[in-house]
Enzyme design. Structure first.
Site, PDB file in Angstrom:
ATOM      1  N   HIS A 168       0.841  -1.197   0.000  1.00 33.24           N
ATOM      2  CA  HIS A 168       0.000   0.000   0.000  1.00 33.24           C
ATOM      3  C   HIS A 168       0.880   1.253   0.000  1.00 33.24           C
ATOM      4  O   HIS A 168       1.977   1.245   0.554  1.00 33.24           O
ATOM      5  CB  HIS A 168      -0.867   0.061   1.268  1.00 33.24           C
ATOM      6  CG  HIS A 168      -2.044  -0.849   1.260  1.00 33.24           C
ATOM      7  ND1 HIS A 168      -2.326  -1.695   2.306  1.00 33.24           N
ATOM      8  CD2 HIS A 168      -3.032  -1.030   0.357  1.00 33.24           C
ATOM      9  CE1 HIS A 168      -3.438  -2.355   2.041  1.00 33.24           C
ATOM     10  NE2 HIS A 168      -3.882  -1.977   0.869  1.00 33.24           N
ATOM     11  N   CYS A 255      -3.256   1.112   9.633  1.00 36.81           N
ATOM     12  CA  CYS A 255      -4.358   0.241   9.174  1.00 36.81           C
ATOM     13  C   CYS A 255      -5.365  -0.088  10.264  1.00 36.81           C
ATOM     14  O   CYS A 255      -6.492  -0.468   9.952  1.00 36.81           O
ATOM     15  CB  CYS A 255      -3.822  -1.082   8.658  1.00 36.81           C
ATOM     16  SG  CYS A 255      -2.134  -1.126   8.155  1.00 36.81           S
TER      17      CYS A 255
HETATM   18  C1  CIR Z   1      -4.001  -7.268   3.610  1.00 34.11           C
HETATM   19  O1  CIR Z   1      -3.161  -7.802   2.870  1.00 34.11           O
HETATM   20  O2  CIR Z   1      -5.019  -6.725   3.184  1.00 34.11           O
HETATM   21  C2  CIR Z   1      -3.753  -7.293   5.099  1.00 34.11           C
HETATM   22  N1  CIR Z   1      -3.131  -8.521   5.465  1.00 34.11           N
HETATM   23  C3  CIR Z   1      -2.902  -6.129   5.501  1.00 34.11           C
HETATM   24  C4  CIR Z   1      -3.595  -4.823   5.264  1.00 34.11           C
HETATM   25  C5  CIR Z   1      -2.803  -3.681   5.748  1.00 34.11           C
HETATM   26  N2  CIR Z   1      -3.516  -2.477   5.567  1.00 34.11           N
HETATM   27  C6  CIR Z   1      -2.954  -1.311   5.324  1.00 34.11           C
HETATM   28  O3  CIR Z   1      -1.743  -1.201   5.128  1.00 34.11           O
HETATM   29  N3  CIR Z   1      -3.758  -0.254   5.239  1.00 34.11           N
END
Ligand code: CIR
Length: 262
Positions: A168, A255
């Site tokens: 991201h 997140c």
């Molecule tokens: C994913 O791959 O969607 C989750 N395991 C991690 C999401 C992390 N979110 C973020 O950086 N906003």
């Protein structure tokens, strides 16, 4: 008058599910331990409260292993919630889960109009700019959907390209104040942060870039002492938090909350 890009009265979090062991990850370094994850998450909520936020904590959603990363299915700007469309198939159901909560808590709720994808993790907001990194989770159609919504809310949308090896945009960047970002050397070199001052993470401490500014505090993941020193020397009040379990499934500090003003 609050500085709307980093001064927040409220935050919304979701407890990690036991199914967090099945969370998505690019590389496997072992499953997170749900008990340890819950402890780190509880400390994170405490830190948000101590930074001055009223924190609402939603129950765990076992059907969605990544739902603790509540930043990805929604964005709140000027009291308006925008329901996003996460780009990972296993996370699409998080939309139906978060939407009624947003309807209850926010002044206004807006949906994306097509089947484009946008993850909240790809969005970095200043006071008047929304920087959106296209990524494996956020596509051009999603950006097109988001544009009129954020422009109606008084922001400009800048669509950027997240380097392909980065999950991201905010995996490697965060806002430190209205004029300053923390970014990895790679993302800093991408040219994404025109008009902003950049503080770079120390070499070997790239994971420190997923920090958050919350009122007077900057939350920083543990294990990045050189970056902590850089931020302290620059005058920020740094609060160190453990994110070892979230990191196993590519998550970090930003997140795990939606931060907003009410
Ligand atoms: C994913 O791959 O969607 C989750 N395991 C991690 C999401 C992390 N979110 C973020 O950086 N906003």
């Amino acid at each position: 008058m609050k500085n709307k890009s980093f001064e927040f009265s409220h935050a919304l979090c979701r407890l990690p599910a036991v199914s967090v062991i099945d969370g998505l990850r690019a590389d496997d370094h072992g499953d997170p331990d749900p008990v340890a994850f819950a402890a780190e998450h509880a400390a994170y909520i405490t830190a948000l409260r101590e930074a001055g936020c009223v924190v609402d904590v939603l129950p765990a959603e076992e059907a969605f292993p990544d739902s603790v990363f509540i930043e990805d299915p929604a964005l709140v700007l000027n009291g308006t919630a925008i329901v996003l469309r996460p780009g990972a198939t296993s996370r699409l159901g998080e939309i139906a889960s978060i939407r009624p909560v947003l309807v209850e808590k926010m002044n206004n709720v807006i949906d994306l109009v097509t089947d484009g994808f946008v993850d909240g993790g790809d969005i970095l907001c200043t006071d008047d700019r929304v920087l959106l990194g296209l990524s494996a989770r956020t596509n051009y159609q999603g950006a097109q959907d988001l544009r009129p919504i954020v422009e109606n809310l008084g922001y400009t949308l800048e669509v950027l390209q997240t380097p392909p090896e980065i999950l991201h945009f905010k995996t490697e960047s965060s806002l430190l104040d209205a004029q300053t970002v923390l970014a990895t050397p790679t993302l800093a070199a991408s040219g994404a942060f025109k008009g902003l001052k950049i503080i770079k993470t120390a070499i070997g401490e790239e994971a420190a870039a997923n920090a958050i500014r919350v009122n007077t505090h900057v939350f920083l993941s543990a294990g990045h002492p050189k970056t902590a020193d850089i931020l302290n020397d620059a005058g920020y009040s740094v609060r160190i938090l453990n994110t070892s379990q979230a990191a196993l499934i590519d998550g970090g500090l930003s997140c795990m909350s939606l931060r907003y003003n009410r």
